[in-house]
Write a protein that holds these residues in place. Structure first.
Motif, PDB file in Angstrom:
ATOM      1  N   LEU A   4       0.810  -1.207   0.000  1.00 10.42           N
ATOM      2  CA  LEU A   4       0.000   0.000   0.000  1.00 10.42           C
ATOM      3  C   LEU A   4       0.844   1.258   0.000  1.00 10.42           C
ATOM      4  O   LEU A   4       0.365   2.329  -0.323  1.00 10.42           O
ATOM      5  N   SER A   5       2.108   1.147   0.357  1.00 10.31           N
ATOM      6  CA  SER A   5       2.935   2.339   0.524  1.00 10.31           C
ATOM      7  C   SER A   5       3.934   2.533  -0.607  1.00 10.31           C
ATOM      8  O   SER A   5       4.739   3.443  -0.559  1.00 10.31           O
ATOM      9  N   THR A   6       3.904   1.653  -1.625  1.00 13.17           N
ATOM     10  CA  THR A   6       4.857   1.770  -2.710  1.00 13.17           C
ATOM     11  C   THR A   6       4.143   1.697  -4.041  1.00 13.17           C
ATOM     12  O   THR A   6       2.983   1.313  -4.134  1.00 13.17           O
ATOM     13  N   GLY A   7       4.873   2.074  -5.121  1.00 16.96           N
ATOM     14  CA  GLY A   7       4.316   1.962  -6.452  1.00 16.96           C
ATOM     15  C   GLY A   7       4.128   3.301  -7.110  1.00 16.96           C
ATOM     16  O   GLY A   7       4.267   4.360  -6.491  1.00 16.96           O
ATOM     17  N   ASN A  13      -3.439   4.703  -7.255  1.00 18.79           N
ATOM     18  CA  ASN A  13      -4.847   5.010  -7.520  1.00 18.79           C
ATOM     19  C   ASN A  13      -5.659   3.736  -7.692  1.00 18.79           C
ATOM     20  O   ASN A  13      -6.804   3.637  -7.224  1.00 18.79           O
ATOM     21  N   LYS A  14      -5.060   2.759  -8.365  1.00 20.62           N
ATOM     22  CA  LYS A  14      -5.736   1.477  -8.553  1.00 20.62           C
ATOM     23  C   LYS A  14      -5.951   0.782  -7.212  1.00 20.62           C
ATOM     24  O   LYS A  14      -7.032   0.238  -6.939  1.00 20.62           O
ATOM     25  N   LEU A  15      -4.914   0.817  -6.359  1.00 16.63           N
ATOM     26  CA  LEU A  15      -5.036   0.217  -5.026  1.00 16.63           C
ATOM     27  C   LEU A  15      -6.113   0.912  -4.201  1.00 16.63           C
ATOM     28  O   LEU A  15      -6.882   0.265  -3.486  1.00 16.63           O
ATOM     29  N   ALA A  16      -6.173   2.242  -4.319  1.00 14.57           N
ATOM     30  CA  ALA A  16      -7.169   3.008  -3.562  1.00 14.57           C
ATOM     31  C   ALA A  16      -8.581   2.650  -4.016  1.00 14.57           C
ATOM     32  O   ALA A  16      -9.498   2.525  -3.187  1.00 14.57           O
ATOM     33  N   THR A  17      -8.774   2.499  -5.326  1.00 11.80           N
ATOM     34  CA  THR A  17     -10.090   2.127  -5.840  1.00 11.80           C
ATOM     35  C   THR A  17     -10.470   0.727  -5.390  1.00 11.80           C
ATOM     36  O   THR A  17     -11.609   0.469  -4.977  1.00 11.80           O
ATOM     37  N   LEU A  53     -16.555  -2.201 -11.546  1.00 11.89           N
ATOM     38  CA  LEU A  53     -16.188  -3.214 -10.558  1.00 11.89           C
ATOM     39  C   LEU A  53     -15.384  -4.330 -11.209  1.00 11.89           C
ATOM     40  O   LEU A  53     -14.324  -4.730 -10.706  1.00 11.89           O
ATOM     41  N   PHE A  54     -15.872  -4.820 -12.349  1.00 10.21           N
ATOM     42  CA  PHE A  54     -15.201  -5.938 -13.004  1.00 10.21           C
ATOM     43  C   PHE A  54     -13.924  -5.519 -13.726  1.00 10.21           C
ATOM     44  O   PHE A  54     -13.151  -6.372 -14.156  1.00 10.21           O
ATOM     45  N   ASN A  55     -13.709  -4.217 -13.863  1.00 15.30           N
ATOM     46  CA  ASN A  55     -12.412  -3.744 -14.355  1.00 15.30           C
ATOM     47  C   ASN A  55     -11.323  -3.958 -13.305  1.00 15.30           C
ATOM     48  O   ASN A  55     -10.139  -4.063 -13.641  1.00 15.30           O
ATOM     49  N   TYR A  56     -11.742  -3.995 -12.040  1.00 12.52           N
ATOM     50  CA  TYR A  56     -10.780  -4.133 -10.945  1.00 12.52           C
ATOM     51  C   TYR A  56     -10.747  -5.539 -10.349  1.00 12.52           C
ATOM     52  O   TYR A  56      -9.713  -5.956  -9.821  1.00 12.52           O
TER      53      TYR A  56
END
Length: 223
Positions: A4-7, A13-17, A53-56
């Protein structure tokens, strides 16, 4: 698995979504959404379309299993970042103390209790299945951290690690009060108990089983 803290910004943004979708599912459980939660329910709760939803996530099951894979990712990250002087399991135990991992473990507990109830009523795979599915993923991560290590030793370590986590979850489920077994609104105290059991399981791996009390009078030669 990405921390969660790298990238990159796009990855973050993808992780947040993804996390927002997971939070929406958690809220549905807290509200008592009942059994067989659908993609439409999750999407509406998250304020997005089913298509988004299914995009993620490829499936509803993938949303349920996401926190577990994030926890395992944090454990693997701790392995990747440790110094040569830090024992392997000690690094994992330290990673379990972070606030991010504690939050994810809460979701693992909540979703796991729900899936356990669903498995009992419908025969669908529960959290145990997810622990098992994660094995090859973690084996590859550990192998990259230790390229010179024996592959068999890596498999033994990984199965021990995931088996300890699964044992902690099974123990926690057995201790749950009957009213909490559907995972609708797991209390902070029960989540803390799960966190403690996971840590205890890893410490048992670290310390070995020499302190295991044998109550039987039989010996190996009697078998």
């Amino acid at each position: 698995m990405t921390s969660l803290s790298t990238g990159t910004r796009r990855e973050l943004n993808k992780l947040a979504t993804k996390q927002a979708i997971v939070e929406a599912l958690a809220e549905l459980l807290r509200q008592g959404a009942g059994t067989a939660i659908t993609a439409t329910q999750i999407a509406e709760s998250a304020g997005i379309s089913r298509r988004t939803l299914f995009n993620y996530f490829p499936s509803v099951d993938a949303v349920f299993s996401y926190p577990l894979h994030q926890v395992l990712g944090a454990m693997v990250d701790s392995i990747n970042n440790l110094s040569d002087s830090t024992p392997l399991v000690e690094a994992i135990i330290q990673s379990l103390k972070s606030d991010d991992v504690a939050q994810m473990l809460g979701q693992v507990a909540q979703f796991g209790a729900y899936l356990h109830a669903e498995e009992a009523s419908s025969g669908q795979p529960g959290m145990m299945h997810e622990w098992q599915k994660a094995t090859s993923e973690v084996v590859e991560q550990v192998a990259r951290r230790y390229p010179m290590a024996d592959r068999f030793s890596i498999r033994v370590f990984t199965h021990s690690l995931l088996g300890a986590g699964q044992a902690a979850f099974d123990e926690w489920i057995e201790r749950l009060p009957a009213a909490e077994t559907h995972g609708l609104d797991i209390s902070p105290e029960l989540i803390a108990n799960f966190h403690s059991l996971i840590t205890q399981a890893m410490q048992t791996l670290d310390q070995g089983f020499t302190a295991l009390t044998l109550t039987s009078t039989s010996t190996l030669k009697d078998i």
